[in-house]
Design an enzyme around this catalytic site. Sequence first.
Site, PDB file in Angstrom:
ATOM      1  N   LYS A  85     -14.813  -4.009  10.680  1.00 45.32           N
ATOM      2  CA  LYS A  85     -15.448  -3.042   9.786  1.00 45.32           C
ATOM      3  C   LYS A  85     -16.898  -2.747  10.180  1.00 45.32           C
ATOM      4  O   LYS A  85     -17.312  -1.582  10.181  1.00 45.32           O
ATOM      5  CB  LYS A  85     -15.376  -3.557   8.344  1.00 45.32           C
ATOM      6  CG  LYS A  85     -13.956  -3.566   7.786  1.00 45.32           C
ATOM      7  CD  LYS A  85     -13.890  -4.173   6.383  1.00 45.32           C
ATOM      8  CE  LYS A  85     -12.468  -4.163   5.849  1.00 45.32           C
ATOM      9  NZ  LYS A  85     -12.352  -4.790   4.514  1.00 45.32           N
ATOM     10  N   GLY A 113      -3.059 -11.735  -3.219  1.00 42.01           N
ATOM     11  CA  GLY A 113      -2.826 -10.770  -2.143  1.00 42.01           C
ATOM     12  C   GLY A 113      -4.075 -10.274  -1.464  1.00 42.01           C
ATOM     13  O   GLY A 113      -4.039  -9.298  -0.713  1.00 42.01           O
ATOM     14  N   GLY A 118      -7.114  -4.373  -2.453  1.00 41.70           N
ATOM     15  CA  GLY A 118      -6.072  -4.112  -3.443  1.00 41.70           C
ATOM     16  C   GLY A 118      -5.302  -2.852  -3.116  1.00 41.70           C
ATOM     17  O   GLY A 118      -5.845  -1.869  -2.599  1.00 41.70           O
ATOM     18  N   THR A 176       0.175   0.439   7.875  1.00 32.92           N
ATOM     19  CA  THR A 176       0.418  -0.912   8.380  1.00 32.92           C
ATOM     20  C   THR A 176      -0.855  -1.500   8.970  1.00 32.92           C
ATOM     21  O   THR A 176      -1.881  -0.838   9.090  1.00 32.92           O
ATOM     22  CB  THR A 176       1.489  -0.894   9.484  1.00 32.92           C
ATOM     23  OG1 THR A 176       0.933  -0.342  10.679  1.00 32.92           O
ATOM     24  CG2 THR A 176       2.701  -0.069   9.055  1.00 32.92           C
ATOM     25  N   ASP A 213     -11.605  -9.488  10.100  1.00 34.98           N
ATOM     26  CA  ASP A 213     -11.535  -8.189   9.440  1.00 34.98           C
ATOM     27  C   ASP A 213     -12.938  -7.583   9.265  1.00 34.98           C
ATOM     28  O   ASP A 213     -13.148  -6.388   9.481  1.00 34.98           O
ATOM     29  CB  ASP A 213     -10.842  -8.347   8.084  1.00 34.98           C
ATOM     30  CG  ASP A 213     -10.502  -7.020   7.451  1.00 34.98           C
ATOM     31  OD1 ASP A 213      -9.883  -6.188   8.131  1.00 34.98           O
ATOM     32  OD2 ASP A 213     -10.869  -6.797   6.284  1.00 34.98           O
ATOM     33  N   LYS A 273      -7.055  -0.585  11.038  1.00 33.71           N
ATOM     34  CA  LYS A 273      -8.347  -0.612  11.727  1.00 33.71           C
ATOM     35  C   LYS A 273      -8.241  -0.853  13.226  1.00 33.71           C
ATOM     36  O   LYS A 273      -9.262  -0.861  13.918  1.00 33.71           O
ATOM     37  CB  LYS A 273      -9.233  -1.694  11.101  1.00 33.71           C
ATOM     38  CG  LYS A 273      -9.636  -1.401   9.669  1.00 33.71           C
ATOM     39  CD  LYS A 273     -10.452  -2.521   9.062  1.00 33.71           C
ATOM     40  CE  LYS A 273      -9.576  -3.680   8.596  1.00 33.71           C
ATOM     41  NZ  LYS A 273      -8.728  -3.331   7.446  1.00 33.71           N
ATOM     42  N   ILE A 298       0.834  -1.205   0.000  1.00 37.04           N
ATOM     43  CA  ILE A 298       0.000   0.000   0.000  1.00 37.04           C
ATOM     44  C   ILE A 298       0.871   1.258   0.000  1.00 37.04           C
ATOM     45  O   ILE A 298       0.665   2.184  -0.787  1.00 37.04           O
ATOM     46  CB  ILE A 298      -0.953   0.010   1.216  1.00 37.04           C
ATOM     47  CG1 ILE A 298      -1.965  -1.118   1.093  1.00 37.04           C
ATOM     48  CG2 ILE A 298      -1.673   1.356   1.330  1.00 37.04           C
ATOM     49  CD1 ILE A 298      -2.834  -1.316   2.325  1.00 37.04           C
ATOM     50  N   GLU A 326     -11.031   6.702   6.556  1.00 39.89           N
ATOM     51  CA  GLU A 326     -11.986   6.346   5.503  1.00 39.89           C
ATOM     52  C   GLU A 326     -11.681   4.978   4.913  1.00 39.89           C
ATOM     53  O   GLU A 326     -12.585   4.200   4.583  1.00 39.89           O
ATOM     54  CB  GLU A 326     -11.954   7.406   4.403  1.00 39.89           C
ATOM     55  CG  GLU A 326     -12.891   7.140   3.240  1.00 39.89           C
ATOM     56  CD  GLU A 326     -14.365   7.283   3.596  1.00 39.89           C
ATOM     57  OE1 GLU A 326     -15.053   6.242   3.618  1.00 39.89           O
ATOM     58  OE2 GLU A 326     -14.813   8.408   3.866  1.00 39.89           O
TER      59      GLU A 326
END
Length: 816
Positions: free
Chosen positions: A682, A664, A797, A555, A678, A579, A476, A606
């Site tokens: 969220k 990935g 991605g 990270t 995850d 997060k 990223i 965001e």
Amino acid sequence: MRVVKFGGSSLASEESIRQVGRVVSIGVKKNQYRAVVVSASGKSTDHLSEMARRASQGKDSYQTLFDRLKVHHHQLAKDLLPNKLAKDLQKKLSKLDETLEGLLRGIFLVREASPRTMDYVLSFGERYCAIIVTTYLKYIKVHAEYLDARKIIITNKRFGSAQVDFRRTRKNITTHFKSAKALQVVTGFISADRGGLTTTLGRGGSDYTCSIIGSALGSEAIEIWTDVNGVLTSDPRQVQEAMTIPMMTYAEAVEMSHFGAKVIFPPTMRPAQEKGIPIHIKNTFQPEHPGTLISAHSSEDSKAVKGISSISAISLLTLQGSGLFGVPGVAARLFSCLAREEINIIMITQGSSENSISLAIQPRATKRAVKAIDEEFAFEMKSKSVDPLRVETDLSSVAIIGENMRMTPGVAGKMLTALGNNGINVVAIAQGSSELNISIIINRVHETKALNVLHEAFFLSPTKVLHVFMVGVGLIGSTLLKQLSRQTKFLIEKRSLEIRVVALANTSHMLFDYRGIGLSRWKNRLNKGEKTDIEAFVNYMIEMNMSNSIFIDNTADLLIPDQYRRILDASISISTPNKVATSSNFEQYLDLLSKAERNNVYFGYETNVGAGLPVISTLRNLVDSGDKITKIEGVLSGSLSYIFNHFDNETPFSVAVKTAGELGYTEPDPRIDLNGVDVKRKILILAREAGFAMEPDDIDVENILPVDCQKADLGKPLDRALKNADVHFEALRSTAEKREKRLRMIAKLEHGNASIRLEEVGKDSPFYFLSGSDNMIVFTTERYATRPLVVQGPGAGAEVTAAGVFSEIIHIGNLL
């Protein structure tokens, strides 16, 4: 005809003196120069002061400093002149050496250096230099002669900062120059009283000497030659983008110098201003540069703010209490008691309530000032009608200056807004009725930051510079750096926004460069950086205290978010796809939001949900505009979306999982995705944004993996367990297909309850047509009741996540 002055930095070395010779030769050939005033060479005045101080303390190390000074001047003579001329000059210098050494020996023996003696000691710097310069000018065929300013400038006996007797001085100057045919090389800074005792003119005395002579002779201009290109918009040592001010008025120059600008000094203005003589500030080493012209007139297109200056060390004394209200003479008593102690007041501010008066003074005078004020108001303090004096230290004064401010509305508002947006609190503020300057007192640690913030606001506008500190340059982070590099020119030219990356860190190295890290070679430079220590990284970032700073955490590290509180408290904005902070303890989450609001910075996350999709911002807009959220549903995992979109009768579940990992999309251990870890974070974040005080344990997550998959070791054992689970998942898929439905891992928030389930959805559901690794979030609200609001797009991605962070950086820039 002009009188010129060369400062110590212009006379510090052989080559600099040769350059002075070139400048003077050109001026003489043009028949422009009548007198050349010289300062002491380099730091000679400081060295003379220090050797006298040491001698007065009985330290024989003064001799070492004297020897160095002696060698310096004799070496200049040797380097500048042929052998015979050099020896003749050295004989003259030796006479000065003998006198100075004897004087210092006397100070050493009596252990005292009175102000009178100090002035005599300091006079040697200019005398040495003037003799050297005169001899060199003669050598290069300039008709020059030495003039000791003590013969023409007469003062009182206020040693250290003598006051000039202008009537006698002007008479002496005009008389001397009527008979003098050669170019006069004059000792700056020094003067004499009526009896011939050596005195000095104080800080900036050589400039003052030049102005006094120029005024007495009615010069067409006075030139001050230094080592910078004129008067700059701010201190270049603190503001990298400081630029030359082409033209300014005498009043503006006085204000700049009063508030710390060292190129020109206040006393210099008076003699020139009285005669209307312009002062030209030039660079000895770049003589072709136009420099700054100071006169009675400013340029027609002059900006409201001409310059920004500061005084680095300030103490603020505040006298307050009910006994001040409506009592005549309080201010007079306050100022008088300080005047008796010869304490200069830098700034005064008083509220209309008359309840308090604040004074800014030099820190070295603080103890004397406190004693004087306590004695003056002892009765009032004893009766408690006046509070004990409040003393604040470690402060700085910053001023914006410009004559056109009085004609420009909103200058003060722009100043305070720029400071507030960067977390800089104003302790005190003052503005005279002339509106020539607005002065503020701030915490000293914010001085450089304040100067840069204000310089950007008033001089670099509309271009805004953001300083980015980035942790995480993996997939990223590296993608984000590429995007920044590609878009740099566009943002500067079309959006007046410069994003300057000043720090990078990965797991092994970290790199800092306040000038900006080039985005074409960042990998090579980072690999040569120091060992990564995240706490040290944050410390450096806070210590750099740069304007418009943004911390980027790319990270998934569990510990880096522990630093967020410190970062926000330092008035540094944050943008992160991490997060952990927003999905941890609810009170901690609220604390971060509160700190961001309290410190007037932005905490951006965001990309926590939906990568680059506008999910959180859409939800906030709905809530802020008064809509009521009744239900949130979503496929919130790009990896799970990919797996269930590609798992069919030809592609077994285990193969879909493996492929997602190779692309990935999943974590190295795919169970983190498949167990909904995850997704749980969220939906928790969305629930909190919707106004629900939920904790992680409040989320009901369906465990979709068989027990064997949960227990298997990572690697081949897990691969075998997933392969064995293909039968289980195929049964679920085929059952759904028979019902003309598809499997989707859906997170749901409804009636304050949150859950994550593997569900069958039909064609009447927007989730049925989901493809690829897309995320889809469906908001059902009072306004969007029959047709819910749908946000859909790639939810995983590097490109889209990096783009989301990029967008947030720009958003923060717009807010600042």
